[in-house]
Design an enzyme around this catalytic site. Sequence first.
Site, PDB file in Angstrom:
ATOM      1  CE  LYS A 123      27.791 -45.812  10.165  1.00 52.65           C
ATOM      2  NZ  LYS A 123      27.041 -45.248   8.984  1.00 52.65           N
ATOM      3  CG  HIS A 153      30.435 -36.637  11.670  1.00 52.62           C
ATOM      4  ND1 HIS A 153      29.315 -37.032  12.359  1.00 52.62           N
ATOM      5  CD2 HIS A 153      30.388 -37.280  10.464  1.00 52.62           C
ATOM      6  CE1 HIS A 153      28.615 -37.869  11.605  1.00 52.62           C
ATOM      7  NE2 HIS A 153      29.240 -38.027  10.456  1.00 52.62           N
ATOM      8  N   GLY A 176      23.894 -42.660  15.017  1.00 56.87           N
ATOM      9  CA  GLY A 176      22.461 -42.430  14.835  1.00 56.87           C
ATOM     10  C   GLY A 176      22.161 -41.131  14.098  1.00 56.87           C
ATOM     11  CB  THR A 177      24.300 -39.076  11.866  1.00 53.84           C
ATOM     12  OG1 THR A 177      25.417 -39.395  12.688  1.00 53.84           O
ATOM     13  CG2 THR A 177      24.377 -37.641  11.408  1.00 53.84           C
ATOM     14  CD1 TRP A 223      15.472 -42.396  13.690  1.00 52.02           C
ATOM     15  CD2 TRP A 223      16.603 -43.442  15.315  1.00 52.02           C
ATOM     16  NE1 TRP A 223      14.556 -42.950  14.552  1.00 52.02           N
ATOM     17  CE2 TRP A 223      15.227 -43.600  15.554  1.00 52.02           C
ATOM     18  CE3 TRP A 223      17.517 -44.026  16.198  1.00 52.02           C
ATOM     19  CZ2 TRP A 223      14.747 -44.307  16.652  1.00 52.02           C
ATOM     20  CZ3 TRP A 223      17.040 -44.734  17.291  1.00 52.02           C
ATOM     21  CH2 TRP A 223      15.661 -44.869  17.511  1.00 52.02           C
ATOM     22  N   GLY A 264      20.069 -51.329  12.975  1.00 48.27           N
ATOM     23  CA  GLY A 264      19.446 -50.370  13.888  1.00 48.27           C
ATOM     24  C   GLY A 264      19.061 -50.996  15.219  1.00 48.27           C
ATOM     25  NE  ARG A 278      25.260 -52.848  10.732  1.00 46.41           N
ATOM     26  CZ  ARG A 278      25.247 -53.813  11.644  1.00 46.41           C
ATOM     27  NH1 ARG A 278      25.225 -55.072  11.248  1.00 46.41           N
ATOM     28  NH2 ARG A 278      25.295 -53.551  12.937  1.00 46.41           N
TER      29      ARG A 278
HETATM   30  P1  A3P Z   1      23.817 -50.270  12.676  1.00 45.56           P
HETATM   31  O1  A3P Z   1      24.994 -50.348  11.768  1.00 45.56           O
HETATM   32  O2  A3P Z   1      24.145 -50.734  14.060  1.00 45.56           O
HETATM   33  O3  A3P Z   1      22.613 -50.934  12.150  1.00 45.56           O
HETATM   34  P2  A3P Z   1      24.819 -42.964  11.332  1.00 45.56           P
HETATM   35  O4  A3P Z   1      23.487 -42.563  10.818  1.00 45.56           O
HETATM   36  O5  A3P Z   1      25.355 -42.043  12.383  1.00 45.56           O
HETATM   37  O6  A3P Z   1      25.776 -43.229  10.224  1.00 45.56           O
HETATM   38  O7  A3P Z   1      24.583 -44.344  12.108  1.00 45.56           O
HETATM   39  C1  A3P Z   1      24.224 -45.483  11.390  1.00 45.56           C
HETATM   40  C2  A3P Z   1      23.547 -46.440  12.337  1.00 45.56           C
HETATM   41  O8  A3P Z   1      22.222 -45.989  12.615  1.00 45.56           O
HETATM   42  C3  A3P Z   1      23.401 -47.815  11.727  1.00 45.56           C
HETATM   43  O9  A3P Z   1      23.434 -48.726  12.823  1.00 45.56           O
HETATM   44  C4  A3P Z   1      22.025 -47.735  11.096  1.00 45.56           C
HETATM   45  O10 A3P Z   1      21.428 -48.985  10.819  1.00 45.56           O
HETATM   46  C5  A3P Z   1      21.284 -46.964  12.171  1.00 45.56           C
HETATM   47  N1  A3P Z   1      20.088 -46.296  11.684  1.00 45.56           N
HETATM   48  C6  A3P Z   1      19.908 -45.630  10.526  1.00 45.56           C
HETATM   49  N2  A3P Z   1      18.660 -45.156  10.439  1.00 45.56           N
HETATM   50  C7  A3P Z   1      18.019 -45.528  11.577  1.00 45.56           C
HETATM   51  C8  A3P Z   1      16.693 -45.359  12.061  1.00 45.56           C
HETATM   52  N3  A3P Z   1      15.775 -44.708  11.368  1.00 45.56           N
HETATM   53  N4  A3P Z   1      16.383 -45.894  13.273  1.00 45.56           N
HETATM   54  C9  A3P Z   1      17.302 -46.555  13.997  1.00 45.56           C
HETATM   55  N5  A3P Z   1      18.575 -46.752  13.590  1.00 45.56           N
HETATM   56  C10 A3P Z   1      18.935 -46.256  12.382  1.00 45.56           C
END
Ligand code: A3P
Length: 315
Positions: free
Chosen positions: A62, A126, A64-65, A67, A283, A281
């Site tokens: 969680k 992870h 930013g993986t 992204w 972001g 979600r």
């Molecule tokens: P939030 O729940 O705060 O919105 P992971 O990818 O490591 O599972 O992390 C998920 C988080 O990254 C979520 O944060 C998600 O909304 C956010 N996220 C996913 N894609 C993204 C993107 N392209 N740019 C920015 N944040 C992103």
Amino acid sequence: MESSHLNDDYDSSLPKEKWWGNLELHQFHGYWFWLPSLQAAQQIKNNFRPLPTDVILASFPKTGTTWLKSLLYSIVNRSSKESLILNHPHELVPSLEIQVYPHHLPSSDISADNFPPAGSGIFNTHLPYQFLADNVNSSACKVVYVTRNPKDTLNSMWHFLGKSKSPETKPWTLDVAVDKFCRGVVPFGPYYDHVLEYWKESLEKPQKVYFITYEELKNDPKTQVKKLAEFLGCPFVGDDKELEVEMVVKSCSIETLKNHEVNKSNDSPSWSPVPYNSFFRQGEVGDHKNHFKSEMIERLDAITREKFHGSDFMY
Ligand code: A3P
């Protein structure tokens, strides 16, 4: 890693604690894991031989993986613009412990000839650094590590798990989530140890391990994308480079990705009880403030100060 610990009887021999619903985590070498992740870690240790051209995207869950998966894929494969429209980022950049070396695969099926799957090139994990160090140091592959403010990380995890379709789980209060996180009882946690291991490695081997934060990316994605491309040895060059960088940033923005049919799907992948659309979600930076009580924030801030103190890295 002491491989003798990783066998069928370690279930009873390792410290364990319930984490979420009925799911138990087991503590091994100071970190907490689901048993399948530990079994996968053993497969990875024994079998993963990264190619010199491979890129390993490491992260705590969680942070930013998704992204970074999109960005790294786009930076490395600049010509395949359709891929991100047609495929969920998690299918383009598979997780080593969940998709490439899943726990149910007999080790006899894993050989250097067919694993990792040909053509992937970018993998996500992870796992804490110490569990991968031998593999990545035996190759010229590069490692990119992304991290995020612990409060937003936990906030994101809590929302994400709330979307689970697994019957084993039940509503999870934020109080319990905060307490477990603060005590380090969270998959691949403690978060702080995870971050610091990669941080130290990035200081010692800056050509090998690139450390980036979610907040830096939000603040100035174009500069960060250029830096990532340089680190990976594929810098943007030529007259159109600014336009190209802009296109990568735009095609990987949460607004763009959220609107692709494949990312809107409420189906769950075979490897997760949480649907595809749950990976996107809000972001935003700082959303924890909308959900955490002030005493939760104070507790997390105190632990963050204590754990990162003296490391040259701070949130
Ligand atoms: P939030 O729940 O705060 O919105 P992971 O990818 O490591 O599972 O992390 C998920 C988080 O990254 C979520 O944060 C998600 O909304 C956010 N996220 C996913 N894609 C993204 C993107 N392209 N740019 C920015 N944040 C992103």
